[in-house]
Design a protein around this motif. Structure first.
Motif, PDB file in Angstrom:
ATOM      1  N   ILE A 502       0.847  -1.194   0.000  1.00 19.30           N
ATOM      2  CA  ILE A 502       0.000   0.000   0.000  1.00 19.30           C
ATOM      3  C   ILE A 502       0.884   1.247   0.000  1.00 19.30           C
ATOM      4  CG2 ILE A 502      -1.866   1.207   1.194  1.00 19.30           C
ATOM      5  CD1 ILE A 502      -2.517  -1.441   2.610  1.00 19.30           C
ATOM      6  N   HIS A 503       0.651   2.146  -0.953  1.00 21.79           N
ATOM      7  CA  HIS A 503       1.474   3.353  -1.057  1.00 21.79           C
ATOM      8  C   HIS A 503       0.596   4.583  -1.282  1.00 21.79           C
ATOM      9  CE1 HIS A 503       5.198   1.077  -1.104  1.00 21.79           C
ATOM     10  NE2 HIS A 503       4.718   0.297  -2.065  1.00 21.79           N
ATOM     11  N   HIS A 504       1.177   5.758  -0.986  1.00 16.14           N
ATOM     12  CA  HIS A 504       0.464   7.023  -1.159  1.00 16.14           C
ATOM     13  C   HIS A 504       0.313   7.375  -2.635  1.00 16.14           C
ATOM     14  CE1 HIS A 504       1.775   7.395   3.054  1.00 16.14           C
ATOM     15  NE2 HIS A 504       0.782   8.255   3.205  1.00 16.14           N
ATOM     16  N   ILE A 505      -0.810   8.012  -2.958  1.00 18.09           N
ATOM     17  CA  ILE A 505      -1.061   8.505  -4.321  1.00 18.09           C
ATOM     18  C   ILE A 505      -0.511   9.926  -4.439  1.00 18.09           C
ATOM     19  CG2 ILE A 505      -2.851   9.022  -6.031  1.00 18.09           C
ATOM     20  CD1 ILE A 505      -4.573   6.874  -4.520  1.00 18.09           C
ATOM     21  N   PHE A 506      -0.939  10.814  -3.565  1.00 17.84           N
ATOM     22  CA  PHE A 506      -0.271  12.106  -3.396  1.00 17.84           C
ATOM     23  C   PHE A 506       0.849  11.865  -2.388  1.00 17.84           C
ATOM     24  CE2 PHE A 506      -3.994  13.758  -5.410  1.00 17.84           C
ATOM     25  CZ  PHE A 506      -3.658  15.014  -5.900  1.00 17.84           C
ATOM     26  N   PRO A 543       1.745  14.562  -8.373  1.00 14.78           N
ATOM     27  CA  PRO A 543       1.181  13.579  -9.302  1.00 14.78           C
ATOM     28  C   PRO A 543       1.369  13.961 -10.768  1.00 14.78           C
ATOM     29  CG  PRO A 543      -0.287  13.868  -7.449  1.00 14.78           C
ATOM     30  CD  PRO A 543       0.787  14.905  -7.291  1.00 14.78           C
ATOM     31  N   SER A 544       1.175  15.252 -11.090  1.00 12.43           N
ATOM     32  CA  SER A 544       1.339  15.673 -12.489  1.00 12.43           C
ATOM     33  C   SER A 544       2.749  15.374 -12.986  1.00 12.43           C
ATOM     34  CB  SER A 544       1.036  17.165 -12.629  1.00 12.43           C
ATOM     35  OG  SER A 544       1.893  17.937 -11.782  1.00 12.43           O
ATOM     36  N   ALA A 545       3.741  15.495 -12.108  1.00 15.78           N
ATOM     37  CA  ALA A 545       5.132  15.255 -12.491  1.00 15.78           C
ATOM     38  C   ALA A 545       5.412  13.773 -12.659  1.00 15.78           C
ATOM     39  CB  ALA A 545       6.068  15.870 -11.461  1.00 15.78           C
ATOM     40  N   TYR A 546       4.973  12.948 -11.689  1.00 21.94           N
ATOM     41  CA  TYR A 546       5.320  11.522 -11.816  1.00 21.94           C
ATOM     42  C   TYR A 546       4.494  10.837 -12.907  1.00 21.94           C
ATOM     43  CZ  TYR A 546       1.472   9.929  -8.583  1.00 21.94           C
ATOM     44  OH  TYR A 546       0.280   9.637  -7.970  1.00 21.94           O
ATOM     45  N   LEU A 547       3.295  11.341 -13.189  1.00 25.46           N
ATOM     46  CA  LEU A 547       2.530  10.776 -14.300  1.00 25.46           C
ATOM     47  C   LEU A 547       3.232  11.078 -15.630  1.00 25.46           C
ATOM     48  CD1 LEU A 547      -1.155  11.580 -13.233  1.00 25.46           C
ATOM     49  CD2 LEU A 547       0.030   9.379 -13.114  1.00 25.46           C
ATOM     50  N   ALA A 548       3.756  12.291 -15.746  1.00 28.76           N
ATOM     51  CA  ALA A 548       4.505  12.648 -16.963  1.00 28.76           C
ATOM     52  C   ALA A 548       5.747  11.779 -17.089  1.00 28.76           C
ATOM     53  CB  ALA A 548       4.877  14.128 -16.925  1.00 28.76           C
ATOM     54  N   HIS A 549       6.390  11.511 -15.973  1.00 30.26           N
ATOM     55  CA  HIS A 549       7.584  10.666 -15.982  1.00 30.26           C
ATOM     56  C   HIS A 549       7.237   9.242 -16.428  1.00 30.26           C
ATOM     57  CE1 HIS A 549      11.619   9.476 -14.911  1.00 30.26           C
ATOM     58  NE2 HIS A 549      11.161   8.538 -14.076  1.00 30.26           N
ATOM     59  N   LEU A 578      -8.360  14.891 -12.081  1.00 32.39           N
ATOM     60  CA  LEU A 578      -8.052  15.492 -10.781  1.00 32.39           C
ATOM     61  C   LEU A 578      -6.608  15.216 -10.376  1.00 32.39           C
ATOM     62  CD1 LEU A 578     -11.338  14.621  -8.827  1.00 32.39           C
ATOM     63  CD2 LEU A 578     -10.703  16.792  -9.900  1.00 32.39           C
ATOM     64  N   LEU A 579      -6.114  14.021 -10.660  1.00 32.77           N
ATOM     65  CA  LEU A 579      -4.742  13.692 -10.303  1.00 32.77           C
ATOM     66  C   LEU A 579      -3.759  14.480 -11.160  1.00 32.77           C
ATOM     67  CD1 LEU A 579      -3.405  11.816  -8.231  1.00 32.77           C
ATOM     68  CD2 LEU A 579      -3.058  10.157 -10.068  1.00 32.77           C
ATOM     69  N   ARG A 580      -4.051  14.611 -12.442  1.00 30.80           N
ATOM     70  CA  ARG A 580      -3.147  15.344 -13.334  1.00 30.80           C
ATOM     71  C   ARG A 580      -3.125  16.840 -12.984  1.00 30.80           C
ATOM     72  NH1 ARG A 580      -1.361  12.482 -17.659  1.00 30.80           N
ATOM     73  NH2 ARG A 580      -2.360  10.452 -18.074  1.00 30.80           N
ATOM     74  N   ALA A 581      -4.194  17.333 -12.381  1.00 27.86           N
ATOM     75  CA  ALA A 581      -4.270  18.750 -12.003  1.00 27.86           C
ATOM     76  C   ALA A 581      -3.735  18.996 -10.593  1.00 27.86           C
ATOM     77  CB  ALA A 581      -5.717  19.234 -12.095  1.00 27.86           C
TER      78      ALA A 581
END
Length: 635
Positions: A502-506, A543-549, A578-581
């Motif tokens: 189990i890990h954090h999303i934000f 989240p926006s940064a790690y999703l781009a990565h 919402l996560l990307r924003a």
């Protein structure tokens, strides 16, 4: 330490507790704070009420070579702090403090529930239940809130009102604060139930006084008193030995001794020997993953197994009694409690042991179907007992989809209702009696019909101390959550091969940098199952940064299209937009609503979303920490 440097004498319990009140018996200042929870307090009261032994105390006379700074027992009056103690309590603090708090002190007791809620409790003895030999005495001990009113149905209904002496008399509930001095209470009781028509009630109390209350006034505790001449070295050794954590007398060892008299080696059944693999090892190896030392059944205790066997035996006795025309209180109870284990005949054990073992093996398979693979992620160890007993009872019928769906629903109601935290003997027996008939077309068991999940509970699930926290994680995997990086669903192979947890999303670092409270960002709403490598990529970025990565990829990780990544997020009940924003607040609200639907689906019912708060405040730390804070606050 010489043989003459200590003595053992029995002392009246009341005299010892009054010594705590006066301050003549205190604690060495390094003793940890009082940590007993509500159920253990009830169990202790029940034991004293039946004159059962609760273990010896150990004290050290003051004024000798060893000098410890003293402090009064928790809850003692201010005058006790000024007193010079004649002895210090080295062993027995938890038991003695609990008894002092619920009897002599005459104040509401601060304790902790099985749900890790800090609460205040008054304790009572149900007079009628205490006199019923068929009842487990612990079921006769009641804890009620500070206002002495038990409510249910989200505070809409009063279940029990003990807010005045007259209500206590009417409900036949005796306050534990009066166990050493019953005259005034009895006078009021007799006045309340005056008249010839209530003669039976007055006689009932006299029997209760003779059979129960006098066990308190006559109770003697063995005390090992170390003389003041005892050396520092000896005291340190003794203290180390007696504070390593006691183990209750094990019913398995007693049953082993009884069976040995008839030539049966119960220990060999469980532990095996040089040539035989015992049941303990067979359980530990069941569905064990490659590279893992043990499987999901590794923590099943020998007493757990005997308890499941006892359920079958006591049910068979009840069926026989019913066939003979016995009814009501004449019927023997169906139970797996300690008393039942000690009464389990060898022939009954032999009759049911193979069937029960098959039930535990099926339970492991059932849990794996729910994506509960490790002991670490098991919501309740205790719920395996009724699960195994039920599966042993219904046999191959569990393979039928409709029956299995019902069983899954029962399981999740037990988890999200948080019903298997402690003191669960009654719940286990009830589920064993109610669930199999329901699976065959009967009425819903109480675990299903009476359980309601609170919508706000999702916000307070923060650690694996919460069974429901683990339950949400398993539900997400079972519903098809896919890893952000690989898109793989978390089946058994992926779970262990990719080191899923189990890990954090934000991420925590991102939340702390924005002064978001830990109580908010650390809840299960902001957590989800992910592989170890994926969590390393996420790191502490927005989240926006790690999703781009993740979309760009790297030499060791293929690139992911935004469309595919969005689908992976949706499988975790995450709104990609919402996560990307990086919209934390909106994300938390949206995911809470989606997780709530997930829990409702598993339980087969709507949750409670009203504004009546659950009693107590959330306690997600270890019990020692909670009790230390409570003690400091009291000072």
């Amino acid at each position: 330490m010489t043989g003459t440097s200590f003595k053992t004498n029995p002392y009246d319990l009341r005299e010892i507790l009054q010594s705590c009140q006066k301050g003549s018996l205190q604690l060495p200042d390094f003793q940890r704070s009082w940590v007993w929870d509500e159920d253990r307090i009830k169990s202790l009261i029940a034991s004293i009420s039946r004159a059962y032994p609760v273990g010896a105390l150990m004290t050290l006379d003051t004024g000798g070579e060893v000098e410890f700074k003293p402090r009064p027992i928790e809850g003692a009056p201010a005058a006790a702090k000024e007193a010079r103690p004649s002895s210090l309590l080295l062993d027995g603090q938890q038991r003695l403090t609990s008894l002092y708090q619920v009897t002599i002190r005459n104040s509401v007791v601060e304790t902790v529930t099985t749900k890790k809620k800090r609460v205040k409790r008054w304790f009572y003895i149900d007079i009628e239940k205490a006199l019923d030999d068929a009842m487990d005495r612990e079921d006769a001990i009641i804890g009620v809130p500070e206002d002495r009113v038990l409510r249910e149905d989200f505070a809409r209904t009063i279940k029990l009102d003990l807010s005045s002496p007259e209500r206590e008399f009417a409900e036949l509930k005796y306050p534990v604060t009066s166990v050493f001095d019953w005259d005034n209470w009895q006078d009021g009781f007799d006045n309340h139930w005056s008249g010839d028509e209530h003669k039976e009630k007055r006689q009932l109390f006299r029997r209760f006084k003779n059979d129960v209350l006098q066990n308190f006034t006559r109770y003697q505790v063995p005390v090992i008193a170390l003389a003041k001449e005892t050396s520092k070295e000896a005291v340190c050794v003794v203290f180390e030995k007696v504070n390593t954590g006691g183990k209750p007398l094990d019913a398995f060892e007693l049953v082993t001794a009884m069976y040995a008299a008839r030539g049966h080696e119960l220990r060999k059944d469980w532990y095996g020997d040089e040539t035989t693999k015992g049941r303990r090892r067979r359980f530990a190896e069941t569905l064990r993953a490659p590279g893992e030392e043990t499987g999901i059944l590794a923590n099943v205790a020998n007493t757990d197994f005997l308890q499941a066997v006892s359920l079958f035996y006591t049910r068979a006795r009840r069926v026989t009694a019913e066939a003979a025309g016995r009814q009501g209180n004449e019927l023997p109870p169906v139970t797996g409690n300690r008393q039942a284990l000690l009464g389990l005949p060898l022939d009954a054990y032999k009759k049911f042991e193979a069937q029960v073992e098959s039930g535990f093996i099926r339970a492991a398979k059932f849990l794996h179907m729910l994506h509960i693979y490790r002991i670490y992620d098991l919501p309740y160890q205790s719920q395996i007992i009724p699960l195994a007993a039920i599966l042993a009872d219904i046999g191959d019928a569990w393979e039928h989809e409709a029956i299995r769906a019902k069983l899954i629903r029962w399981y999740w109601n037990g988890v999200f209702g948080e019903l298997y935290g402690s003191a669960v003997d009654t719940r286990i027996a009830r589920d064993f009696m109610e669930v199999p008939p329901w699976l065959r077309g009967g009425s819903e068991p109480s675990t299903v019909s009476e359980t309601i999940f609170r919508a706000d509970r999702l916000k307070s699930m923060r650690t694996r101390l919460s069974a429901a926290y683990k339950g949400v994680n398993a539900l997400l995997m079972r519903e098809g959550a896919e890893d952000f990086r690989t898109g793989q669903a978390f089946d058994h192979t992926v779970f262990f091969g990719e080191d899923v947890d189990i890990h954090h999303i934000f991420p925590q670092a991102w939340c702390r940098a924005r002064n978001i409270a830990k109580d908010v960002f650390d809840s299960i709403i902001n957590k989800t199952p992910l592989s170890y490598r994926t969590n390393r990529i996420i790191g502490g970025d927005a989240p926006s940064a790690y999703l781009a990565h993740l979309e760009r990829g790297n030499p060791t990780t293929p690139a992911i299209t935004s469309e595919n990544l969005d689908q992976y997020l949706i499988s975790h009940l995450i709104d990609p937009a919402l996560l990307r924003a990086d919209a934390f607040a909106a994300f938390m609200a949206d995911r809470q609503s989606q997780l709530l639907v997930l829990v409702e689906k598993a339980m087969g019912k709507e949750s409670y979303g009203g504004d009546v708060l659950e009693e107590g405040t959330d306690e997600e730390r270890d019990t020692d920490g909670a009790e230390t804070e409570m003690t400091m606050a009291a000072e």
